[in-house]
Every structure is written in structure tokens, then in C-alpha cells.
Motif scaffolding. Structure first.
Motif, PDB file in Angstrom:
ATOM      1  N   PRO A 266      -5.009 -14.382  32.439  1.00 25.27           N
ATOM      2  CA  PRO A 266      -3.570 -14.154  32.302  1.00 25.27           C
ATOM      3  C   PRO A 266      -2.922 -14.885  31.131  1.00 25.27           C
ATOM      4  O   PRO A 266      -1.948 -14.384  30.565  1.00 25.27           O
ATOM      5  CB  PRO A 266      -2.999 -14.649  33.638  1.00 25.27           C
ATOM      6  CG  PRO A 266      -4.052 -15.523  34.227  1.00 25.27           C
ATOM      7  CD  PRO A 266      -5.358 -15.004  33.724  1.00 25.27           C
ATOM      8  N   LYS A 267      -3.429 -16.040  30.742  1.00 22.79           N
ATOM      9  CA  LYS A 267      -2.803 -16.804  29.658  1.00 22.79           C
ATOM     10  C   LYS A 267      -3.324 -16.389  28.286  1.00 22.79           C
ATOM     11  O   LYS A 267      -2.550 -16.055  27.391  1.00 22.79           O
ATOM     12  CB  LYS A 267      -3.024 -18.300  29.878  1.00 22.79           C
ATOM     13  CG  LYS A 267      -2.329 -18.850  31.112  1.00 22.79           C
ATOM     14  CD  LYS A 267      -2.607 -20.344  31.264  1.00 22.79           C
ATOM     15  CE  LYS A 267      -1.924 -20.912  32.497  1.00 22.79           C
ATOM     16  NZ  LYS A 267      -2.220 -22.356  32.676  1.00 22.79           N
ATOM     17  N   SER A 268      -4.624 -16.429  28.096  1.00 21.01           N
ATOM     18  CA  SER A 268      -5.206 -16.137  26.780  1.00 21.01           C
ATOM     19  C   SER A 268      -5.297 -14.651  26.485  1.00 21.01           C
ATOM     20  O   SER A 268      -5.309 -14.247  25.321  1.00 21.01           O
ATOM     21  CB  SER A 268      -6.602 -16.755  26.678  1.00 21.01           C
ATOM     22  OG  SER A 268      -7.478 -16.117  27.607  1.00 21.01           O
TER      23      SER A 268
ATOM     24  N   ASP B 277      -9.877 -23.961  34.931  1.00 20.90           N
ATOM     25  CA  ASP B 277      -8.756 -24.142  35.844  1.00 20.90           C
ATOM     26  C   ASP B 277      -8.769 -23.100  36.966  1.00 20.90           C
ATOM     27  O   ASP B 277      -8.466 -23.422  38.126  1.00 20.90           O
ATOM     28  CB  ASP B 277      -7.426 -24.065  35.085  1.00 20.90           C
ATOM     29  CG  ASP B 277      -7.207 -25.245  34.141  1.00 20.90           C
ATOM     30  OD1 ASP B 277      -7.914 -26.269  34.301  1.00 20.90           O
ATOM     31  OD2 ASP B 277      -6.352 -25.130  33.236  1.00 20.90           O
TER      32      ASP B 277
ATOM     33  N   GLU C 140      -8.840 -22.389  30.622  1.00 22.28           N
ATOM     34  CA  GLU C 140      -8.252 -21.460  31.588  1.00 22.28           C
ATOM     35  C   GLU C 140      -9.295 -21.032  32.625  1.00 22.28           C
ATOM     36  O   GLU C 140      -9.009 -20.964  33.825  1.00 22.28           O
ATOM     37  CB  GLU C 140      -7.678 -20.248  30.855  1.00 22.28           C
ATOM     38  CG  GLU C 140      -6.901 -19.308  31.739  1.00 22.28           C
ATOM     39  CD  GLU C 140      -6.269 -18.164  30.955  1.00 22.28           C
ATOM     40  OE1 GLU C 140      -5.552 -17.372  31.578  1.00 22.28           O
ATOM     41  OE2 GLU C 140      -6.498 -18.068  29.723  1.00 22.28           O
TER      42      GLU C 140
ATOM     43  N   ASP D 176      -8.715 -23.251  24.580  1.00 22.67           N
ATOM     44  CA  ASP D 176      -7.709 -23.035  25.617  1.00 22.67           C
ATOM     45  C   ASP D 176      -8.190 -22.002  26.634  1.00 22.67           C
ATOM     46  O   ASP D 176      -7.944 -22.153  27.841  1.00 22.67           O
ATOM     47  CB  ASP D 176      -6.388 -22.587  24.992  1.00 22.67           C
ATOM     48  CG  ASP D 176      -5.686 -23.711  24.248  1.00 22.67           C
ATOM     49  OD1 ASP D 176      -6.071 -24.883  24.433  1.00 22.67           O
ATOM     50  OD2 ASP D 176      -4.766 -23.406  23.457  1.00 22.67           O
ATOM     51  N   ALA D 177      -8.845 -20.945  26.173  1.00 20.10           N
ATOM     52  CA  ALA D 177      -9.353 -19.928  27.102  1.00 20.10           C
ATOM     53  C   ALA D 177     -10.454 -20.495  27.993  1.00 20.10           C
ATOM     54  O   ALA D 177     -10.534 -20.182  29.184  1.00 20.10           O
ATOM     55  CB  ALA D 177      -9.873 -18.723  26.319  1.00 20.10           C
TER      56      ALA D 177
ATOM     57  N   ASN E  20      -2.944 -12.184  43.192  1.00 17.12           N
ATOM     58  CA  ASN E  20      -3.214 -13.521  42.699  1.00 17.12           C
ATOM     59  C   ASN E  20      -4.608 -13.953  43.114  1.00 17.12           C
ATOM     60  O   ASN E  20      -5.323 -13.235  43.812  1.00 17.12           O
ATOM     61  CB  ASN E  20      -2.144 -14.507  43.186  1.00 17.12           C
ATOM     62  CG  ASN E  20      -2.144 -14.652  44.700  1.00 17.12           C
ATOM     63  OD1 ASN E  20      -3.182 -14.889  45.290  1.00 17.12           O
ATOM     64  ND2 ASN E  20      -0.973 -14.501  45.305  1.00 17.12           N
TER      65      ASN E  20
END
Length: 326
Positions: free
Chosen positions: A253-255, A85, A82, A78-79, A2
């Protein structure tokens, strides 16, 4: 792995300049991929130039440069968020002496200012770029290979975001010797296709420029003048500088996009004289210069000046050794 694996608060911040990285010492080979595993505790590299370089980024993001430094496809919102964030979580934890979370903002303590984490006055990647010395590039998969879908590029090394925006890897690297007509291009494509979320990587490369400017969107050409080591020692600001790019790759990890960061370290060649291993560094740089082939030498802008620079480095190494002996 992580974002906080590898030490977190207990690990000291990276040392400041000069010579944070010296890939020309023989530890890396020019024009090779040379990726190494990245501990995410070492993802971002702030140093003593943090405030100075963030001030320069503010100027460039406000339109003060020779070329646009922030471009993004609409579909990358969105990326981009990310990326912002991830930085907002990482920086205050990893560098509590430099960054502090204050509600929906990050305070950069040495700079005395905050960066909002949301709002309508900027795109998220622009906010992220205002936090760190690194340039930030988002690469997105496409039928033509990964393409440059968004970028905050304040400190380019002889390339323009406008020229490379939305283009795939093959087009971005069309002028790099051995990329599209050798093993490097297919190897990089495989790395991008198969990069796992939990396995970030990093690499280094080097180039030479006259002077310390960071924003260099245009092609370089180093001529034979300005390479005398005595002149360099007298006037570092106008002399030859070695510029190292520390690049990192991590899959978001998300996009699923790949974030490519570029951190510029630049030091005057004359500063070798003040480094404990300066003579070895000068000779290592000289050796790598002389081992470049014709196309590689031209790509680095050194066709006219390589031999004179190599001779200057030889003399500088001899001068350093002589000073040690006396």
C-alpha cells in the motif's frame, strides 16, 4: 480488505505436511496463470517444518549456499521495511502460538530465537526472510515492465537470483514455454499493472526433483533411474519428490511495489501410498506429465525420464489399489 480480514486468531493454523497442496490432481493446469483470490488470513503458511526451514535459511543467508540468496537495489529500502512491518503485524496476530512481539523484535517461539525489526547488520528484507518459510521477491514498475528489484530467495526451483536480479518479467521468464510467445506474458503484465492494493492473489505450480533439497539454484534434469515405485518406497530420501510452489501476489500500500512470495512444499512420491487419495494423486500426476508438450517437458527437466516416471506412477497407483483391496 485489511491485513486481518478473514478470521485472525479464530482460524486454525494450516495443517502440516505431507501434501498441503496437490495442483497435479487436475485442479490446476500446468503453464497457465491460474490466479485465485487470496484471503490475507492465509497469506503465510507455516507448518511442522518451520524450524527446520528457518534453520536452513539462516545457513544460506550467512553465505552457505551455492549462490547468493539476498540482493536488493538501494532504492528499495523503504519497500523492504514495508514488507517487514506487514509481517511483524500479521504473524503474532495470525499465529500467536508461533510468533510473539517483544518490543522491536519478533520471537519465533518454536525456534527459541528472535528477529530484530531494525538495526544496521542486515537489510530489512533479510530480516523478513528470517521470519517465514516463504521466499520474498519485490517487483517494481519500470519502462520495460515490472522488474525484480529485491529478493530473498533461499529455496529457488532451478533459477538464480543473481541471473534474474534487476531484470524485467520478459527476461525473467524467457525460458518458460508460452510466456513471451503466447498469451501468458501479456496476461501477467496486465495483472501486475492493474493489481489493486486490496485484492491479493495466489497460485500453485509443481515440478519433480530427485531428493528433498530446498536450495536448488541450478537447472534440473530428471533421468529415468530412481523411478521404480518399490525402490521409492524403500528409500524415500533418495527418491523422486514432487515439489509444489505456492505463490502469492499483493501490492504494497505505501510503496506501490508488488510483493511476490514463494512457499515450497515438497513430498516424496512414495508417500502417495500413505495418502487416502494416493492412487488418484499418482494417476493425476501421471496424466499431467503425459499431457506436457515437448517444450514443457524439457523445461521441467523431464525429457529423459518422463515415460519411465509415468510408468512408475501407473504401477504405484495399481499397487495402492491392490493394497486397499487386500
Amino acid at each position: 480488505m485489511n491485513d486481518f480480514d478473514g478470521g485472525g486468531r479464530d482460524r486454525p493454523a494450516p495443517a502440516g505436511p505431507p501434501f498441503s497442496h496437490t495442483p497435479y490432481d487436475g485442479s490446476a493446469r500446468p503453464f497457465s496463470v491460474g490466479l485465485q483470490p487470496l484471503d490475507l488470513a492465509d497469506w503465510i503458511e507455516p507448518d511442522a517444518r518451520l524450524v527446520e526451514q528457518l534453520d536452513e535459511k539462516e545457513r544460506l543467508l550467512a553465505g552457505g549456499g551455492e549462490a547468493p540468496v539476498l540482493l536488493a537495489e538501494d532504492s528499495t529500502q523503504d519497500a523492504q521495511q514495508e514488507v517487514l512491518d506487514l509481517l511483524a503485524a500479521h504473524l503474532p496476530h495470525r499465529f500467536p502460538d508461533l510468533y510473539r512481539r517483544e518490543g522491536e523484535a519478533i520471537r519465533i517461539l518454536p525456534a527459541g530465537r528472535t528477529v530484530a525489526l531494525s538495526g544496521s547488520d542486515d537489510i530489512p528484507l533479510g530480516r523478513a526472510a528470517r521470519l517465514v518459510q516463504e521466499d520474498l521477491i519485490l517487483m517494481r514498475a519500470s519502462p520495460q515492465g515490472y522488474r525484480l528489484a529485491a529478493g530473498a530467495l533461499c529455496f529457488p526451483s532451478s533459477w538464480s537470483l543473481t541471473d534474474k536480479f534487476a531484470r524485467p518479467m520478459t527476461a525473467i521468464h524467457e525460458t518458460v514455454p508460452g510466456f513471451n510467445d503466447g498469451r501468458m506474458g501479456p496476461m501477467v503484465a496486465r495483472i501486475f499493472d492493474n493489481l489493486p492494493v486490496g485484492r491479493p492473489s495466489w497460485r500453485l505450480n509443481w515440478s519433480l526433483y530427485t531428493g528433498p533439497a530446498l536450495h536448488r539454484p541450478f537447472p534440473k534434469r530428471i533421468a529415468a533411474d530412481g523411478t521404480d515405485p518399490h525402490r521409492l518406497a524403500r528409500d524415500e530420501a533418495s527418491g523422486l519428490h514432487v515439489r509444489v510452489e505456492r505463490q502469492t501476489l499483493r501490492r504494497l500500500p505505501k510503496s506501490g511495489d508488488i510483493l511476490f512470495t514463494i512457499r515450497i512444499h515438497h513430498d516424496p512420491v512414495a508417500a502417495f501410498a500413505r495418502h487416502p487419495l494416493g492412487g488418484q494423486l499418482a494417476l493425476g500426476l501421471r496424466r499431467q506429465l503425459l499431457e506436457l508438450d515437448t517444450a514443457q517437458t524439457a523445461y521441467k527437466g523431464l525429457t529423459a525420464g518422463r515415460d519411465a516416471i509415468a510408468e512408475g506412477l501407473r504401477k504405484l497407483a495399481a499397487q495402492i489399489q491392490n493394497d486397499k483391496n487386500h
